[in-house]
Write a protein that holds these residues in place. Structure first.
Motif, PDB file in Angstrom:
ATOM      1  N   PHE A 196       0.806  -1.221   0.000  1.00  6.56           N
ATOM      2  CA  PHE A 196       0.000   0.000   0.000  1.00  6.56           C
ATOM      3  C   PHE A 196       0.843   1.277   0.000  1.00  6.56           C
ATOM      4  CE2 PHE A 196      -4.468   0.553   0.015  1.00  6.56           C
ATOM      5  CZ  PHE A 196      -4.663   1.884   0.337  1.00  6.56           C
ATOM      6  N   PRO A 197       1.875   1.387   0.838  1.00  3.39           N
ATOM      7  CA  PRO A 197       2.692   2.621   0.816  1.00  3.39           C
ATOM      8  C   PRO A 197       3.295   2.921  -0.557  1.00  3.39           C
ATOM      9  CG  PRO A 197       3.188   1.335   2.768  1.00  3.39           C
ATOM     10  CD  PRO A 197       2.305   0.476   1.899  1.00  3.39           C
ATOM     11  N   LEU A 198       3.686   1.883  -1.273  1.00  2.00           N
ATOM     12  CA  LEU A 198       4.228   2.090  -2.616  1.00  2.00           C
ATOM     13  C   LEU A 198       3.164   2.691  -3.526  1.00  2.00           C
ATOM     14  CD1 LEU A 198       6.488   1.763  -4.722  1.00  2.00           C
ATOM     15  CD2 LEU A 198       5.631  -0.562  -5.118  1.00  2.00           C
ATOM     16  N   GLY A 199       1.961   2.153  -3.447  1.00  2.00           N
ATOM     17  CA  GLY A 199       0.866   2.687  -4.258  1.00  2.00           C
ATOM     18  C   GLY A 199       0.553   4.128  -3.929  1.00  2.00           C
ATOM     19  N   GLN A 200       0.615   4.465  -2.658  1.00  2.00           N
ATOM     20  CA  GLN A 200       0.359   5.845  -2.253  1.00  2.00           C
ATOM     21  C   GLN A 200       1.467   6.777  -2.740  1.00  2.00           C
ATOM     22  OE1 GLN A 200      -0.196   5.012   1.936  1.00  2.00           O
ATOM     23  NE2 GLN A 200      -2.365   5.512   1.762  1.00  2.00           N
ATOM     24  N   ASN A 201       2.715   6.304  -2.680  1.00  2.00           N
ATOM     25  CA  ASN A 201       3.831   7.133  -3.152  1.00  2.00           C
ATOM     26  C   ASN A 201       3.786   7.338  -4.659  1.00  2.00           C
ATOM     27  OD1 ASN A 201       4.897   7.500  -0.610  1.00  2.00           O
ATOM     28  ND2 ASN A 201       6.294   5.773  -0.763  1.00  2.00           N
ATOM     29  N   LEU A 202       3.421   6.298  -5.387  1.00  2.00           N
ATOM     30  CA  LEU A 202       3.360   6.405  -6.841  1.00  2.00           C
ATOM     31  C   LEU A 202       2.111   7.137  -7.307  1.00  2.00           C
ATOM     32  CD1 LEU A 202       4.577   2.839  -7.870  1.00  2.00           C
ATOM     33  CD2 LEU A 202       5.864   4.973  -7.941  1.00  2.00           C
ATOM     34  N   GLN A 221      -4.792   1.274  -9.089  1.00  2.25           N
ATOM     35  CA  GLN A 221      -4.268   0.300  -8.145  1.00  2.25           C
ATOM     36  C   GLN A 221      -4.704   0.619  -6.716  1.00  2.25           C
ATOM     37  OE1 GLN A 221      -2.492   1.444 -10.755  1.00  2.25           O
ATOM     38  NE2 GLN A 221      -2.259  -0.464 -11.852  1.00  2.25           N
ATOM     39  N   LEU A 222      -4.738   1.907  -6.369  1.00  5.37           N
ATOM     40  CA  LEU A 222      -5.196   2.296  -5.030  1.00  5.37           C
ATOM     41  C   LEU A 222      -6.667   1.946  -4.817  1.00  5.37           C
ATOM     42  CD1 LEU A 222      -3.394   5.717  -4.507  1.00  5.37           C
ATOM     43  CD2 LEU A 222      -2.976   3.574  -3.305  1.00  5.37           C
ATOM     44  N   ILE A 223      -7.486   2.163  -5.833  1.00  3.75           N
ATOM     45  CA  ILE A 223      -8.909   1.824  -5.729  1.00  3.75           C
ATOM     46  C   ILE A 223      -9.076   0.318  -5.565  1.00  3.75           C
ATOM     47  CG2 ILE A 223     -11.089   1.751  -7.009  1.00  3.75           C
ATOM     48  CD1 ILE A 223     -10.210   4.492  -8.236  1.00  3.75           C
ATOM     49  N   MET A 224      -8.344  -0.466  -6.369  1.00  3.94           N
ATOM     50  CA  MET A 224      -8.421  -1.927  -6.252  1.00  3.94           C
ATOM     51  C   MET A 224      -7.980  -2.381  -4.868  1.00  3.94           C
ATOM     52  SD  MET A 224      -6.983  -3.111 -10.018  1.00  3.94           S
ATOM     53  CE  MET A 224      -6.135  -4.472  -9.307  1.00  3.94           C
ATOM     54  N   ALA A 225      -6.898  -1.803  -4.366  1.00  7.59           N
ATOM     55  CA  ALA A 225      -6.387  -2.191  -3.049  1.00  7.59           C
ATOM     56  C   ALA A 225      -7.390  -1.832  -1.959  1.00  7.59           C
ATOM     57  CB  ALA A 225      -5.040  -1.518  -2.788  1.00  7.59           C
ATOM     58  N   HIS A 226      -7.950  -0.628  -2.015  1.00  8.16           N
ATOM     59  CA  HIS A 226      -8.940  -0.210  -1.020  1.00  8.16           C
ATOM     60  C   HIS A 226     -10.169  -1.124  -1.051  1.00  8.16           C
ATOM     61  CE1 HIS A 226      -7.524   3.385   0.984  1.00  8.16           C
ATOM     62  NE2 HIS A 226      -7.075   3.861  -0.151  1.00  8.16           N
ATOM     63  N   ARG A 256     -15.166  -0.800  10.376  1.00  8.30           N
ATOM     64  CA  ARG A 256     -13.805  -0.657   9.882  1.00  8.30           C
ATOM     65  C   ARG A 256     -13.755  -0.755   8.351  1.00  8.30           C
ATOM     66  NH1 ARG A 256      -9.624  -5.012  10.576  1.00  8.30           N
ATOM     67  NH2 ARG A 256      -7.988  -4.214   9.278  1.00  8.30           N
ATOM     68  N   ALA A 257     -14.658  -1.550   7.776  1.00  8.61           N
ATOM     69  CA  ALA A 257     -14.705  -1.677   6.309  1.00  8.61           C
ATOM     70  C   ALA A 257     -15.046  -0.347   5.656  1.00  8.61           C
ATOM     71  CB  ALA A 257     -15.720  -2.738   5.908  1.00  8.61           C
ATOM     72  N   LEU A 258     -15.893   0.428   6.292  1.00  4.06           N
ATOM     73  CA  LEU A 258     -16.253   1.724   5.751  1.00  4.06           C
ATOM     74  C   LEU A 258     -15.114   2.728   5.837  1.00  4.06           C
ATOM     75  CD1 LEU A 258     -19.869   2.030   7.184  1.00  4.06           C
ATOM     76  CD2 LEU A 258     -19.204   1.524   4.817  1.00  4.06           C
ATOM     77  N   GLU A 259     -14.196   2.521   6.784  1.00  2.00           N
ATOM     78  CA  GLU A 259     -13.052   3.414   6.940  1.00  2.00           C
ATOM     79  C   GLU A 259     -11.923   3.094   5.963  1.00  2.00           C
ATOM     80  OE1 GLU A 259     -11.839   3.007  10.986  1.00  2.00           O
ATOM     81  OE2 GLU A 259     -13.757   3.708  11.774  1.00  2.00           O
ATOM     82  N   THR A 260     -11.937   1.909   5.415  1.00  6.19           N
ATOM     83  CA  THR A 260     -10.837   1.456   4.566  1.00  6.19           C
ATOM     84  C   THR A 260     -10.819   2.157   3.239  1.00  6.19           C
ATOM     85  OG1 THR A 260     -10.901  -0.689   5.597  1.00  6.19           O
ATOM     86  CG2 THR A 260      -9.768  -0.571   3.518  1.00  6.19           C
TER      87      THR A 260
END
Length: 108
Positions: A73-79, A84-89, A104-108
Motif C-alpha cells: 500500500f505505501p508504494l501505491g500511495q507514493n506512486l 491500483q489504489l482503488i483496487m487495493a482499497h 472498519r470496512a467503511l473506513e478502509t
C-alpha cells in the motif's frame, strides 16, 4: 508463464474467468511473491501484487491477502496510481467486511 506486466495481464484474465489456481500461479510469479505469500526482498510489482491479493481473498486466504496489501500500500500511495489504489482499497474493505468488522470496512 510470464513475469511483470504480461504475467499480471494473463493473471487478471485468469482471475476474471474464475481460474483461480492459474491466476495465483501467474500473479505470484509476476509480482515476485515467495511461497510464503510475501513479496521477495526488493521486488515490488504493485499491479500484480494487488491482483494476487485479490485472488488470495477469493480463495478464502484473507490474512495473507491483507498482509500483502498492507505491505504494498505505501508504494501505491507514493506512486499515486489511482486504479491500483482503488483496487487495493476495495479488496481491503472486502476482507475487513468478511471478518465482520463492518465499521472498519467503511473506513478502509
Amino acid at each position: 508463464m510470464q513475469e511483470g506486466l504480461a504475467g499480471a495481464v494473463y493473471g487478471a484474465i485468469d482471475l476474471i474467468h474464475g481460474r483461480l489456481r492459474q491466476a495465483l500461479t501467474q500473479l505470484r510469479l509476476a509480482a515476485g511473491i515467495g511461497a510464503d505469500d510475501h513479496p521477495r526482498e526488493g521486488n515490488r510489482h504493485l499491479m500484480p501484487a494487488i491482483l494476487f491479493a485479490e485472488a488470495l481473498f477469493e480463495t478464502g486466504r484473507w490474512e495473507p491477502a491483507e498482509k500483502l496489501l498492507n505491505s504494498v500500500f505505501p508504494l501505491g500511495q507514493n506512486l499515486g496510481l489511482p486504479d491500483q489504489l482503488i483496487m487495493a482499497h476495495c479488496t481491503l474493505a472486502r476482507i475487513v467486511e468478511s471478518q465482520g468488522a463492518h465499521d472498519r470496512a467503511l473506513e478502509t
